[in-house]
Design an enzyme around this catalytic site. Structure first.
Site, PDB file in Angstrom:
ATOM      1  N   SER A  23       0.828  -1.202   0.000  1.00 24.46           N
ATOM      2  CA  SER A  23       0.000   0.000   0.000  1.00 24.46           C
ATOM      3  C   SER A  23       0.866   1.257   0.000  1.00 24.46           C
ATOM      4  CB  SER A  23      -0.947   0.009   1.197  1.00 24.46           C
ATOM      5  OG  SER A  23      -0.212   0.004   2.398  1.00 24.46           O
ATOM      6  N   ASN A  71      10.395   8.568   3.443  1.00 22.54           N
ATOM      7  CA  ASN A  71       9.240   9.335   2.980  1.00 22.54           C
ATOM      8  C   ASN A  71       8.419   9.785   4.167  1.00 22.54           C
ATOM      9  OD1 ASN A  71       6.306   8.185   3.208  1.00 22.54           O
ATOM     10  ND2 ASN A  71       7.616   6.397   2.933  1.00 22.54           N
ATOM     11  N   GLY A  74       2.389  11.412   4.649  1.00 23.38           N
ATOM     12  CA  GLY A  74       1.320  11.787   5.563  1.00 23.38           C
ATOM     13  C   GLY A  74      -0.055  11.365   5.088  1.00 23.38           C
ATOM     14  N   ASN A 129      -4.215  -0.563   8.190  1.00 22.85           N
ATOM     15  CA  ASN A 129      -2.935   0.117   8.393  1.00 22.85           C
ATOM     16  C   ASN A 129      -2.960   0.809   9.744  1.00 22.85           C
ATOM     17  OD1 ASN A 129      -0.597   1.596   8.321  1.00 22.85           O
ATOM     18  ND2 ASN A 129      -1.008   2.618   6.382  1.00 22.85           N
ATOM     19  N   CYS A 132       1.303   3.497  10.222  1.00 28.23           N
ATOM     20  CA  CYS A 132       1.946   4.568   9.449  1.00 28.23           C
ATOM     21  C   CYS A 132       2.720   5.479  10.399  1.00 28.23           C
ATOM     22  CB  CYS A 132       0.918   5.385   8.670  1.00 28.23           C
ATOM     23  SG  CYS A 132       1.694   6.747   7.791  1.00 28.23           S
ATOM     24  N   THR A 202       7.266   0.955   7.332  1.00 26.25           N
ATOM     25  CA  THR A 202       8.606   1.547   7.287  1.00 26.25           C
ATOM     26  C   THR A 202       9.181   1.800   8.688  1.00 26.25           C
ATOM     27  OG1 THR A 202       7.577   3.721   7.179  1.00 26.25           O
ATOM     28  CG2 THR A 202       8.222   2.706   5.095  1.00 26.25           C
ATOM     29  N   GLY A 252       9.466  -5.558   2.559  1.00 22.60           N
ATOM     30  CA  GLY A 252      10.626  -4.853   3.092  1.00 22.60           C
ATOM     31  C   GLY A 252      11.770  -4.978   2.109  1.00 22.60           C
ATOM     32  N   THR A 275       8.658  -0.045  -2.425  1.00 25.55           N
ATOM     33  CA  THR A 275       9.521   0.977  -2.998  1.00 25.55           C
ATOM     34  C   THR A 275      10.077   0.571  -4.364  1.00 25.55           C
ATOM     35  OG1 THR A 275      10.039   1.625  -0.753  1.00 25.55           O
ATOM     36  CG2 THR A 275      11.522   2.425  -2.441  1.00 25.55           C
TER      37      THR A 275
END
Lengths: 310, 267
Positions: A23, A71, A74, A129, A132, A202, A252, A275
């Protein structure tokens, strides 16, 4: 030699191969349609949405490193309503690949509102999620430090249980790596009724984003992703797979077939490419092809008897 | 938008720090519009993300980019030779809308470029063609650090543009900001209120251009640069703050890079 059988069943989501998108790195699926064949993917996980649209954080939002990326977007997103009325119908028109909607929020009510809204929308599952690192949506620890829900086993348990009561769709809980013992959080989510787990989100990180003599004037705090976190992620996936019985989606720093194979070997049922999609939109197809072309999926080593070297 | 391996068919050095590369890529060269960009994968594991570059010129089967060597990535790119192959995604983003002069009034447009900002404007200049306005030729205001970094000047003059220059060190044209040059030209006897302003360059330059455009009530289109991870609208890294209440942050790569100047919240 023919193509190997790679289909997997992730908590009831039938995937033609174990490779999905992470995501936040694949938009709402539509953006990549010109570049790759979406039908080839195991599943598409859409950008985390919140009930109301969010405009996200101010610049700078990204910082490149030799082996990764920090990153702090937000959770800029179009909101639940536009996901349901615009994005999902458009995506369904162009592909039959299962779609998993990722949801985020500030309160339990936000999550509940989103899962209720997603009922009957045609999504195959929901990613919760709760990890974050770039939004203050969790809870306050002391005065300034915000933690995410997934950094507390009790809060994770309560949220997952509440959300689970309100949806019949498979619920995949996304975990933060920024904890003392990730197996504790994983066990809480499982106990609360999670159908699957995905890890990891992350790592909280920092860099100086200014340039020249102003180098130190702009610290950027954000989440670190990319190949540099792969060994950290692999260890956590290995640990969690030996703790819980529910399936695990691993992510990851996956950049190629061998990376994907490592995570499957560690016990994951599926893997997600994040990524890597930014670096090269073709990576995800290359990974799928690599898993099909060689020896098929590796056997999953779930038994704990084999001792590793430490 | 396509993703392909492109062969470098030529390399040109304007100065030691300004380099242009030509890529064979009919799929891109035949569809790209001025202001659009491409994402280039620089070889080597050190360069993790692709880099965005504006297209500065096209031929039938090829397109060119021009860049200044500023860091390790552009340094590596500058070392690429004819025959090398790079993976490129493009064309991306929204280019400049074509608004030339009103044929009745014959009032021309102006281009305001700072540094490598000339890349996309040079492509635009080639497509718009200067024509002969009743008042004057269209004017290109070209700003750079020094004389050596003023690129495409002869080409623009040859095409029929009037080119006025400003350099930081005064080694060519007027010493100072190109926006100050534009501002004093506007109020000089030769100056005129242009039909439209197109601009690309450093953020501060764009901000000043937007302010002048607003004062003079001239439509103004600017090309914004932000760091981006993907270039195709997914990562949300290249957010540009706008006055749009519904969608405060727009993506430079998708809604941009060209914006109407009045849309931008400069803060």
């Amino acid at each position: 030699m023919g193509l190997k059988q790679t289909a997997v069943n992730l908590a009831g989501i039938k995937m033609k191969n174990p490779v999905m998108t992470a995501s936040g790195t694949f938009g709402y699926g539509l953006e990549y349609a010109d570049l790759i064949d979406l039908d080839k993917l195991g599943a598409i996980v859409t950008k985390t949405i919140t009930p109301e649209p969010r405009c996200g954080n101010q610049q700078p939002r990204i910082f490149e490193l030799p082996y990764g990326l920090i990153n702090t977007i937000g959770l800029q997103n179009v909101g639940l309503e536009r996901l349901l009325s615009e994005k999902l119908p458009a995506l369904r028109k162009i592909t039959r690949t299962p779609v998993i909607a990722s949801i985020g929020g500030y309160t339990t009510a936000d999550y509940v509102k989103s899962v209720k809204g997603l009922a009957g929308s045609g999504v195959a599952g929901i990613e919760l999620n709760i990890s974050c690192p770039n939004v203050k949506t969790g809870y306050k620890l002391k005065k300034t430090n915000y933690l995410t829900i997934s950094q507390n086993p009790g809060k994770t348990y309560r949220l997952v249980r509440e959300v689970k009561k309100n949806t019949r769709l498979p619920l995949i809980v996304k975990l933060s790596p920024n904890v003392t013992d990730i197996t504790e959080i994983a066990a809480s989510a499982e106990k609360a009724g999670a159908d699957a787990l995905c890890l990891i989100n992350t790592f909280p990180a920092m860099a100086y984003a200014g340039s020249g003599k102003d180098k130190y004037s702009v610290p950027i705090f954000g989440g670190l992703s990319g190949p540099c976190i792969k060994p950290l992620a692999l260890r956590m996936v290995h640990q969690v797979c030996r703790t819980v019985k529910i399936p695990v989606v691993a992510m990851g720093g996956i950049m190629n077939g061998e990376d994907a194979r490592d995570f499957l070997q560690a016990g994951a049922v599926a893997v997600a490419v994040g990524t890597g999609n930014f670096v090269d939109p073709g990576i995800i197809i290359d990974i799928i092809n690599a898993l099909q072309d060689t020896d098929g999926l590796p056997p999953r080593h779930k038994d704990t008897k084999k001792k590793g070297i430490s | 938008m396509t993703r392909l391996n492109c062969n470098i068919i030529s390399r040109k050095e304007f100065s030691s720090r300004y380099i242009s590369l030509s890529f064979f890529a009919p799929a891109i060269s035949r569809s790209v519009m001025p202001g659009q960009f491409v994402m280039v994968k620089i070889p080597g594991e050190r360069f993790f993300l692709r880099r965005p570059f504006s297209v500065c010129r096209t031929a039938r089967d090829s397109f060119d980019i021009v860049f200044k060597v500023v860091g390790a990535g552009t340094e590596k790119l500058g070392q690429m030779k004819k025959g090398d192959i790079l993976n490129i995604i493009g064309p991306l983003g929204n280019g400049y809308p074509f608004m030339t002069h009103d044929p009745k009034q014959g009032i021309p447009f102006v281009l305001i470029a700072g540094g490598t900002g000339i890349a996309s404007l040079y492509f635009l200049a080639r497509c718009l063609k200067p024509g002969r306005g009743k008042v004057s030729s269209p004017v290109v205001f070209l700003g750079a650090r020094n004389r050596k970094e003023l690129i495409f000047r002869p080409e623009l003059i040859k095409m029929g543009y009037e080119v006025l220059t400003a350099t930081d060190d005064g080694s060519a044209g007027r010493k100072g900001f190109v926006t100050d040059l534009f501002s004093s030209w506007l109020h000089s006897p030769k100056g005129f209120r242009p039909s439209v302003i197109y601009s690309c360059g450093p953020r501060l330059m764009l901000k000043k251009t937007a302010k002048i455009a607003e004062e003079e009530n001239v439509p103004c289109f600017i090309s914004m640069e932000e760091k981006m991870a993907c270039g195709i609208g997914v990562c949300m890294g290249c957010a540009v703050k706008t006055s749009d209440k519904k969608e405060e942050y727009k993506r430079a790569c998708k809604e941009g890079p060209v914006f109407r100047a009045e849309e931008i919240e400069w803060d």
